[in-house]
Design a protein around this motif. Structure first.
Motif, mmCIF file in Angstrom:
data_model
loop_
_atom_site.group_PDB
_atom_site.id
_atom_site.type_symbol
_atom_site.label_atom_id
_atom_site.label_comp_id
_atom_site.label_asym_id
_atom_site.label_seq_id
_atom_site.Cartn_x
_atom_site.Cartn_y
_atom_site.Cartn_z
ATOM 1 N N TYR A 54 -31.157 -36.906 42.822
ATOM 2 C CA TYR A 54 -31.653 -35.853 43.714
ATOM 3 C C TYR A 54 -31.328 -34.468 43.130
ATOM 4 O O TYR A 54 -32.204 -33.591 43.015
ATOM 5 N N ALA A 55 -30.066 -34.266 42.755
ATOM 6 C CA ALA A 55 -29.644 -32.939 42.251
ATOM 7 C C ALA A 55 -30.360 -32.606 40.939
ATOM 8 O O ALA A 55 -30.782 -31.460 40.719
ATOM 9 N N ASP A 56 -30.502 -33.616 40.101
ATOM 10 C CA ASP A 56 -31.164 -33.386 38.810
ATOM 11 C C ASP A 56 -32.629 -32.994 39.005
ATOM 12 O O ASP A 56 -33.107 -32.023 38.398
ATOM 13 N N ASP A 57 -33.347 -33.719 39.846
ATOM 14 C CA ASP A 57 -34.772 -33.414 40.076
ATOM 15 C C ASP A 57 -34.944 -32.020 40.674
ATOM 16 O O ASP A 57 -35.802 -31.243 40.238
ATOM 17 N N LEU A 58 -34.126 -31.728 41.673
ATOM 18 C CA LEU A 58 -34.240 -30.425 42.345
ATOM 19 C C LEU A 58 -34.013 -29.283 41.353
ATOM 20 O O LEU A 58 -34.800 -28.329 41.260
ATOM 21 N N LEU A 59 -32.917 -29.385 40.594
ATOM 22 C CA LEU A 59 -32.564 -28.281 39.691
ATOM 23 C C LEU A 59 -33.503 -28.216 38.487
ATOM 24 O O LEU A 59 -33.812 -27.118 38.007
ATOM 25 N N ALA A 60 -33.963 -29.358 38.025
ATOM 26 C CA ALA A 60 -34.895 -29.346 36.878
ATOM 27 C C ALA A 60 -36.153 -28.580 37.246
ATOM 28 O O ALA A 60 -36.614 -27.705 36.500
ATOM 29 N N ASP A 61 -36.732 -28.885 38.396
ATOM 30 C CA ASP A 61 -37.965 -28.207 38.814
ATOM 31 C C ASP A 61 -37.738 -26.704 38.949
ATOM 32 O O ASP A 61 -38.525 -25.895 38.470
ATOM 33 N N GLU A 71 -35.884 -23.493 27.673
ATOM 34 C CA GLU A 71 -35.496 -24.873 27.387
ATOM 35 C C GLU A 71 -34.561 -25.333 28.492
ATOM 36 O O GLU A 71 -33.724 -24.557 28.968
ATOM 37 N N PHE A 72 -34.710 -26.594 28.873
ATOM 38 C CA PHE A 72 -33.882 -27.138 29.954
ATOM 39 C C PHE A 72 -33.339 -28.493 29.530
ATOM 40 O O PHE A 72 -34.082 -29.350 29.063
ATOM 41 N N ALA A 73 -32.037 -28.676 29.685
ATOM 42 C CA ALA A 73 -31.423 -29.967 29.375
ATOM 43 C C ALA A 73 -30.462 -30.344 30.488
ATOM 44 O O ALA A 73 -29.846 -29.473 31.123
ATOM 45 N N SER A 74 -30.331 -31.640 30.710
ATOM 46 C CA SER A 74 -29.447 -32.147 31.763
ATOM 47 C C SER A 74 -28.697 -33.359 31.243
ATOM 48 O O SER A 74 -29.231 -34.137 30.450
ATOM 49 N N GLU A 75 -27.467 -33.516 31.745
ATOM 50 C CA GLU A 75 -26.672 -34.706 31.440
ATOM 51 C C GLU A 75 -27.433 -35.979 31.803
ATOM 52 O O GLU A 75 -27.188 -37.042 31.241
ATOM 53 N N GLU A 76 -28.354 -35.881 32.736
ATOM 54 C CA GLU A 76 -29.084 -37.058 33.210
ATOM 55 C C GLU A 76 -30.379 -37.312 32.449
ATOM 56 O O GLU A 76 -31.096 -38.252 32.766
ATOM 57 N N ARG A 77 -30.732 -36.463 31.489
ATOM 58 C CA ARG A 77 -32.019 -36.604 30.772
ATOM 59 C C ARG A 77 -31.790 -36.768 29.285
ATOM 60 O O ARG A 77 -30.975 -36.046 28.701
#
Ligand code: AHM
Ligand code: MG
Length: 294
Positions: A54-61, A71-77
């Motif tokens: 949930y947090a990853d999707d919200l913040l990514a968008d 550029e956007f990177a996440s621990e979950e991607r």
């Protein structure tokens, strides 16, 4: 975006921090129904909870939509996403999510880099973390220093109240928290830990953000050290170690991987791990002496 005027960089950092602040009450409100596993693992091989997704999707968008975030990177991607032209943003959407089941502290971490990812900590132009504790607080570091805000939901979005304008580590450190199993600590780290535990009070909650906030508030040292079977420790350089090192250093403290400043660790991969030791400068100096002399 190197060569961009400082005022533009500062404006992008402000916009990123706005998104994190605005999203924090929503992430918090979404936790109760998401204390279960999502059924997938993240690129580091760890269990992903429904709240992580949930947090990853919200913040990514939302972060990808910020003007001049490129550029956007996440621990979950798995890989960074190209989202336009501009600065690079790296997040740990929900740090310490294994604390969900036991209802303990968690956080959100963000670093803004003026370089492509994976980037050196020296390219950070701002970093922040949210701490979902009894109160939701946010600590923001820029080249101007470190401030703490209280973040509360409001009818028209979010209320942000600055509660400390210029946060610095206290001169007289009192707390410590070290991750990993004691039998897995290398002997030199264990010897250092034995000294520290005779001097300071243990404060360890299992979420880096919560444990680091103890150190920022009371002075002391937090570490997730190298382990015998995991020489790079657990925490990730881009999403966790660099932003936290930047915040602690801007607050007058120090950060080390054991031999060098964390911000000097060469970036090799987006999900690269690194041993992290942060806190009061005198305690980090002693840590480096202890590890280097063996
Ligand atoms: P996460 O971002 O996947 O939650 O992992 C990071 C967390 C840190 O908050 C904490 O310091 C560490 O993992 C604790 O790990 P462990 O519980 O495995 O000792
Ligand atoms: Mg984390």
């Amino acid at each position: 975006m190197s060569g961009t005027p400082d005022r533009d960089v500062a404006a992008v950092v402000d916009s990123v921090v706005d998104v994190i602040a605005r999203s924090a009450p929503e992430i918090r409100a979404a936790l109760p129904g998401r204390r279960v596993e999502s059924g997938t693992d993240n690129p580091s091989g760890e269990t992903v909870m429904a709240a992580d997704v949930y947090a990853d999707d919200l913040l990514a968008d939302r972060l990808a939509a910020v003007e001049r975030v490129g550029e956007f990177a996440s621990e979950e991607r798995e890989s960074p996403a190209d989202v336009g032209d501009g600065l690079a943003v790296a997040i740990d959407p929900l740090d310490g999510s294994s604390n969900l089941r036991s209802n303990n502290a968690m956080g959100t971490v963000v670093g803004v880099y003026d370089a492509p990812l994976p980037a050196s900590g020296r390219d950070l132009v701002g970093a922040a973390y949210v701490l979902y504790g009894p109160i939701t607080t946010m600590v923001v570091a820029t080249e101007d220093g470190v401030r703490e805000e209280v973040v509360e939901p409001a009818d028209d979005g979010v209320d942000r109240t600055v509660v400390a304008e210029s946060v610095t580590l206290p001169d007289d450190p009192t707390v410590y928290g070290f991750g990993g199993r004691v039998p897995d600590w290398p002997p030199a780290f264990e010897a250092y830990a034995r000294e520290i535990e005779s001097e300071l009070k243990l404060r360890y909650g299992g979420a880096m953000v919560g444990d680091v906030n103890q150190v920022l508030t009371y002075g002391g040292v937090f570490a997730y050290p190298a382990l015998e079977d995991a020489p790079n420790g657990k925490l990730r350089l881009q999403f966790e170690a660099n932003p936290i090192a930047y915040i602690i250093e801007q607050a007058g403290g120090a950060a080390s991987d054991g031999v060098q400043d964390v911000l000097d660790v060469p970036p090799e991969g987006v999900h690269q791990r690194v041993p992290l030791h942060v806190g009061s400068t005198s305690l980090i100096d002693r840590l480096e002496d202890a590890l280097v002399s063996t």
